[in-house]
Motif scaffolding. Sequence first.
Motif, PDB file in Angstrom:
ATOM      1  N   PRO A  13       0.808  -1.219   0.000  1.00 43.58           N
ATOM      2  CA  PRO A  13       0.000   0.000   0.000  1.00 43.58           C
ATOM      3  C   PRO A  13       0.848   1.279   0.000  1.00 43.58           C
ATOM      4  O   PRO A  13       0.509   2.241  -0.698  1.00 43.58           O
ATOM      5  CB  PRO A  13      -0.812  -0.132   1.294  1.00 43.58           C
ATOM      6  CG  PRO A  13      -0.951  -1.604   1.486  1.00 43.58           C
ATOM      7  CD  PRO A  13       0.339  -2.198   1.004  1.00 43.58           C
ATOM      8  N   SER A  14       1.974   1.287   0.734  1.00 41.82           N
ATOM      9  CA  SER A  14       2.819   2.489   0.760  1.00 41.82           C
ATOM     10  C   SER A  14       3.439   2.743  -0.605  1.00 41.82           C
ATOM     11  O   SER A  14       3.470   3.880  -1.082  1.00 41.82           O
ATOM     12  CB  SER A  14       3.957   2.330   1.778  1.00 41.82           C
ATOM     13  OG  SER A  14       3.454   2.110   3.055  1.00 41.82           O
ATOM     14  N   GLU A  33       9.338  -4.699  -6.903  1.00 43.01           N
ATOM     15  CA  GLU A  33       8.611  -5.545  -5.947  1.00 43.01           C
ATOM     16  C   GLU A  33       9.101  -6.985  -6.066  1.00 43.01           C
ATOM     17  O   GLU A  33       9.169  -7.525  -7.164  1.00 43.01           O
ATOM     18  CB  GLU A  33       7.101  -5.443  -6.232  1.00 43.01           C
ATOM     19  CG  GLU A  33       6.230  -6.482  -5.544  1.00 43.01           C
ATOM     20  CD  GLU A  33       6.351  -6.489  -4.023  1.00 43.01           C
ATOM     21  OE1 GLU A  33       6.195  -5.432  -3.404  1.00 43.01           O
ATOM     22  OE2 GLU A  33       6.614  -7.586  -3.464  1.00 43.01           O
ATOM     23  N   PRO A  40       1.146  -7.908  -1.524  1.00 40.62           N
ATOM     24  CA  PRO A  40       1.031  -9.351  -1.252  1.00 40.62           C
ATOM     25  C   PRO A  40       0.438  -9.685   0.116  1.00 40.62           C
ATOM     26  O   PRO A  40      -0.233 -10.707   0.249  1.00 40.62           O
ATOM     27  CB  PRO A  40       2.478  -9.854  -1.359  1.00 40.62           C
ATOM     28  CG  PRO A  40       3.350  -8.649  -1.292  1.00 40.62           C
ATOM     29  CD  PRO A  40       2.533  -7.511  -1.830  1.00 40.62           C
ATOM     30  N   TRP A  42      -2.044  -8.432   1.404  1.00 39.20           N
ATOM     31  CA  TRP A  42      -3.504  -8.416   1.266  1.00 39.20           C
ATOM     32  C   TRP A  42      -3.978  -9.346   0.168  1.00 39.20           C
ATOM     33  O   TRP A  42      -5.023  -9.968   0.281  1.00 39.20           O
ATOM     34  CB  TRP A  42      -3.973  -6.983   1.029  1.00 39.20           C
ATOM     35  CG  TRP A  42      -3.586  -6.131   2.187  1.00 39.20           C
ATOM     36  CD1 TRP A  42      -2.464  -5.329   2.286  1.00 39.20           C
ATOM     37  CD2 TRP A  42      -4.234  -6.057   3.458  1.00 39.20           C
ATOM     38  NE1 TRP A  42      -2.412  -4.756   3.531  1.00 39.20           N
ATOM     39  CE2 TRP A  42      -3.484  -5.192   4.273  1.00 39.20           C
ATOM     40  CE3 TRP A  42      -5.399  -6.651   3.987  1.00 39.20           C
ATOM     41  CZ2 TRP A  42      -3.854  -4.888   5.584  1.00 39.20           C
ATOM     42  CZ3 TRP A  42      -5.759  -6.346   5.293  1.00 39.20           C
ATOM     43  CH2 TRP A  42      -4.986  -5.480   6.064  1.00 39.20           C
ATOM     44  N   LEU A  52      -9.975  -5.052   7.694  1.00 38.29           N
ATOM     45  CA  LEU A  52      -9.194  -3.923   8.190  1.00 38.29           C
ATOM     46  C   LEU A  52      -9.590  -3.709   9.647  1.00 38.29           C
ATOM     47  O   LEU A  52     -10.768  -3.782   9.984  1.00 38.29           O
ATOM     48  CB  LEU A  52      -9.484  -2.666   7.370  1.00 38.29           C
ATOM     49  CG  LEU A  52      -8.960  -2.678   5.934  1.00 38.29           C
ATOM     50  CD1 LEU A  52      -9.405  -1.419   5.206  1.00 38.29           C
ATOM     51  CD2 LEU A  52      -7.446  -2.786   5.915  1.00 38.29           C
ATOM     52  N   HIS A  53      -8.591  -3.498  10.472  1.00 35.35           N
ATOM     53  CA  HIS A  53      -8.882  -3.354  11.899  1.00 35.35           C
ATOM     54  C   HIS A  53      -9.432  -1.979  12.230  1.00 35.35           C
ATOM     55  O   HIS A  53     -10.064  -1.781  13.261  1.00 35.35           O
ATOM     56  CB  HIS A  53      -7.609  -3.568  12.725  1.00 35.35           C
ATOM     57  CG  HIS A  53      -7.124  -4.973  12.685  1.00 35.35           C
ATOM     58  ND1 HIS A  53      -5.795  -5.302  12.675  1.00 35.35           N
ATOM     59  CD2 HIS A  53      -7.799  -6.132  12.641  1.00 35.35           C
ATOM     60  CE1 HIS A  53      -5.681  -6.609  12.614  1.00 35.35           C
ATOM     61  NE2 HIS A  53      -6.881  -7.137  12.592  1.00 35.35           N
ATOM     62  N   ILE A 100      15.194  -6.559  -3.965  1.00 36.07           N
ATOM     63  CA  ILE A 100      16.304  -5.603  -3.809  1.00 36.07           C
ATOM     64  C   ILE A 100      17.344  -6.175  -2.859  1.00 36.07           C
ATOM     65  O   ILE A 100      17.015  -6.619  -1.758  1.00 36.07           O
ATOM     66  CB  ILE A 100      15.779  -4.250  -3.305  1.00 36.07           C
ATOM     67  CG1 ILE A 100      14.846  -3.666  -4.362  1.00 36.07           C
ATOM     68  CG2 ILE A 100      16.925  -3.297  -2.984  1.00 36.07           C
ATOM     69  CD1 ILE A 100      14.106  -2.437  -3.922  1.00 36.07           C
ATOM     70  N   LEU A 359      -2.069   2.329   7.517  1.00 37.07           N
ATOM     71  CA  LEU A 359      -2.364   2.786   6.159  1.00 37.07           C
ATOM     72  C   LEU A 359      -2.536   4.293   6.111  1.00 37.07           C
ATOM     73  O   LEU A 359      -2.192   4.944   5.129  1.00 37.07           O
ATOM     74  CB  LEU A 359      -3.627   2.088   5.642  1.00 37.07           C
ATOM     75  CG  LEU A 359      -3.477   0.569   5.499  1.00 37.07           C
ATOM     76  CD1 LEU A 359      -4.843  -0.101   5.365  1.00 37.07           C
ATOM     77  CD2 LEU A 359      -2.610   0.236   4.288  1.00 37.07           C
TER      78      LEU A 359
HETATM   79  C1  FAD Z   1      -2.680  -8.860   9.271  1.00 32.64           C
HETATM   80  C2  FAD Z   1      -2.491  -7.363   9.167  1.00 32.64           C
HETATM   81  C3  FAD Z   1      -3.592  -6.503   9.306  1.00 32.64           C
HETATM   82  C4  FAD Z   1      -3.447  -5.118   9.230  1.00 32.64           C
HETATM   83  N1  FAD Z   1      -4.547  -4.319   9.332  1.00 32.64           N
HETATM   84  C5  FAD Z   1      -4.419  -2.962   9.215  1.00 32.64           C
HETATM   85  C6  FAD Z   1      -5.553  -2.092   9.247  1.00 32.64           C
HETATM   86  O1  FAD Z   1      -6.685  -2.506   9.403  1.00 32.64           O
HETATM   87  N2  FAD Z   1      -5.369  -0.756   9.135  1.00 32.64           N
HETATM   88  C7  FAD Z   1      -4.127  -0.220   8.959  1.00 32.64           C
HETATM   89  O2  FAD Z   1      -3.995   0.994   8.839  1.00 32.64           O
HETATM   90  N3  FAD Z   1      -3.027  -1.022   8.924  1.00 32.64           N
HETATM   91  C8  FAD Z   1      -3.137  -2.382   9.056  1.00 32.64           C
HETATM   92  N4  FAD Z   1      -2.020  -3.180   9.018  1.00 32.64           N
HETATM   93  C9  FAD Z   1      -0.694  -2.537   9.000  1.00 32.64           C
HETATM   94  C10 FAD Z   1      -0.242  -1.978   7.638  1.00 32.64           C
HETATM   95  O3  FAD Z   1      -1.037  -0.912   7.270  1.00 32.64           O
HETATM   96  C11 FAD Z   1      -0.266  -3.010   6.536  1.00 32.64           C
HETATM   97  O4  FAD Z   1       0.678  -3.997   6.895  1.00 32.64           O
HETATM   98  C12 FAD Z   1       0.100  -2.446   5.152  1.00 32.64           C
HETATM   99  O5  FAD Z   1       0.106  -3.531   4.226  1.00 32.64           O
HETATM  100  C13 FAD Z   1       1.454  -1.768   5.151  1.00 32.64           C
HETATM  101  O6  FAD Z   1       1.772  -1.359   3.835  1.00 32.64           O
HETATM  102  P1  FAD Z   1       3.262  -1.181   3.356  1.00 32.64           P
HETATM  103  O7  FAD Z   1       3.205  -0.930   1.897  1.00 32.64           O
HETATM  104  O8  FAD Z   1       3.935  -0.168   4.193  1.00 32.64           O
HETATM  105  O9  FAD Z   1       3.964  -2.560   3.669  1.00 32.64           O
HETATM  106  P2  FAD Z   1       3.703  -3.999   3.006  1.00 32.64           P
HETATM  107  O10 FAD Z   1       2.264  -4.210   2.744  1.00 32.64           O
HETATM  108  O11 FAD Z   1       4.430  -4.976   3.853  1.00 32.64           O
HETATM  109  O12 FAD Z   1       4.436  -3.900   1.599  1.00 32.64           O
HETATM  110  C14 FAD Z   1       5.836  -3.899   1.469  1.00 32.64           C
HETATM  111  C15 FAD Z   1       6.178  -4.466   0.116  1.00 32.64           C
HETATM  112  O13 FAD Z   1       7.589  -4.450  -0.070  1.00 32.64           O
HETATM  113  C16 FAD Z   1       8.009  -5.672  -0.645  1.00 32.64           C
HETATM  114  N5  FAD Z   1       9.414  -5.885  -0.273  1.00 32.64           N
HETATM  115  C17 FAD Z   1       9.928  -6.090   0.959  1.00 32.64           C
HETATM  116  N6  FAD Z   1      11.260  -6.231   0.895  1.00 32.64           N
HETATM  117  C18 FAD Z   1      11.604  -6.123  -0.412  1.00 32.64           C
HETATM  118  C19 FAD Z   1      12.834  -6.178  -1.123  1.00 32.64           C
HETATM  119  N7  FAD Z   1      14.006  -6.379  -0.505  1.00 32.64           N
HETATM  120  N8  FAD Z   1      12.809  -6.026  -2.469  1.00 32.64           N
HETATM  121  C20 FAD Z   1      11.647  -5.791  -3.137  1.00 32.64           C
HETATM  122  N9  FAD Z   1      10.453  -5.729  -2.504  1.00 32.64           N
HETATM  123  C21 FAD Z   1      10.429  -5.889  -1.160  1.00 32.64           C
HETATM  124  C22 FAD Z   1       7.068  -6.693  -0.047  1.00 32.64           C
HETATM  125  O14 FAD Z   1       7.014  -7.869  -0.834  1.00 32.64           O
HETATM  126  C23 FAD Z   1       5.754  -5.913  -0.035  1.00 32.64           C
HETATM  127  O15 FAD Z   1       5.040  -6.044  -1.234  1.00 32.64           O
HETATM  128  C24 FAD Z   1      -2.153  -4.567   9.070  1.00 32.64           C
HETATM  129  C25 FAD Z   1      -1.055  -5.426   8.949  1.00 32.64           C
HETATM  130  C26 FAD Z   1      -1.203  -6.802   8.975  1.00 32.64           C
HETATM  131  C27 FAD Z   1       0.021  -7.688   8.827  1.00 32.64           C
END
Ligand code: FAD
Length: 377
Positions: A13-14, A33, A40, A42, A52-53, A100, A359
Amino acid sequence: MKETVVIVAGAGPSGISTSACLNLQSIPHIVLEREAIYCPIWTKKSYDRLHLHLAKHLCELPHMPFPESYPTFVPRKQFVQYLDEYVTQFKVNPVYNRSIESATYHEDTGKWLVKARNIKTDEVEEYISRFLVVATGETSDAFMPEIKGMETFTGKILHSTAYKSGAPFANQSVLVVGCGNSGMEIAYDLSNFGAKTSIIIRNPLHIFTRWMMSLELELFKYLPYDMVDGIVLLLSKLWYGDMSKYGIKRPQEGPFAMKDKYGKYPIVDVGTVGKIKSGDIQVLPGISTVKGDEVIFTDGKSYQFDVILFATGFHRITKKWLKDDDDLLDDDGIAKQSYPNHWKGKNGLYCAGLARKGLYGAAMDAQNIANDIKKLL
Ligand SMILES: Cc1cc2nc3c(=O)[nH]c(=O)nc-3n(C[C@H](O)[C@H](O)[C@H](O)COP(=O)(O)OP(=O)(O)OC[C@H]3O[C@@H](n4cnc5c(N)ncnc54)[C@H](O)[C@@H]3O)c2cc1C
Ligand SMILES: *[C@@H]1O[C@H](CO)[C@@H](O)[C@H](O)[C@H]1NC(C)=O
Ligand SMILES: *[C@@H]1O[C@H](CO)[C@@H](O)[C@H](O)[C@H]1NC(C)=O
């Protein structure tokens, strides 16, 4: 070798939010990615009953509200639909299967060199950019603690990221290790599917209902943190009462302090506490050793299990590949500065979604980063 203006590491998502915001400003970039799909966590690594919590208005990505018809707590499937529409609408187009392995800053050119392994061909490719956005997530790498005798366990061992539903575990004895939100919800799900479920709860926990969490976030807009902490804590005490006879104690510090200082999120109860109170889910203390199919606990008692499920969370190996970060991330891959001053580092380095703000924080970071890069260009 490919050169662009911005490299975004990760398409969670970020990363997709950052990419969308960069696209809206017409800033060329490449999203790398390691998986074969965006988001992944989600789209493939989470269990069926996950919602979503937090209430939906707190989980929106930039520039795209959730549809009116979505419920307040969005189920995983609908969130994935929303993400699908998001990447389509904002033409987010990650390069997949690229893990990466290093990112170094070269002062002579003022650019970042990112090396990523193409998982399909096993070749290491090079990417160059002026800006690098680390969006690899707070939950990037599954973590399992070392436990004495674990290698002798005769049952099945799995991490929460491999858990889909309790259906295959009907009638089995399952021990859930880890009592964060995933562990608590998975225990509930297992029990619903007829598994004989136990969960280890060693440390004190804050437990709230969903409405208490939503209220907390609303109150933060108007009141100081310690006052909000006091209010929600009082509500939790009134709602759940004293749970110590079920093995659940409350921490000395309030929920916000626990999250801010130690990164410990409060539990948003989906029904697990009710099942603990009714005896459907057994609470156990820490593990001392494992022998064959038997797990011996720190209170000396032992039980047999068919399955041990680790909901023990994640660690971040970001600092292993991110070489030239002076001050942005700590050794554990989390932003050093606290929100909202955490997202910008030196030499064109940024981080999105690494300040423990979910998020909502990811969406803010993405917009700030794209605006900042636009200004600098
Ligand atoms: C079960 C669960 C429920 C959650 N529920 C909520 C919610 O309800 N509300 C909320 O605000 N937040 C929630 N979160 C927290 C958070 O918002 C989510 O985890 C969200 O997916 C974070 O987004 P992100 O893009 O920062 O990280 P991620 O979703 O972890 O994405 C990171 C990406 O980077 C990739 N990556 C990592 N390392 C490498 C590398 N070396 N090279 C290339 N790619 C790489 C990964 O494969 C992944 O696709 C929850 C988390 C979990 C685990
Ligand atoms: C990624 O790799 C997997 C397995 O090697 C392959 O099946 C898939 O098609 C690849 N996806 C892309 C987009 O390259
Ligand atoms: C679980 O046990 C019950 C009662 O013994 C039995 O009726 C049921 O078929 C079992 N379910 C599975 C999936 O083994």
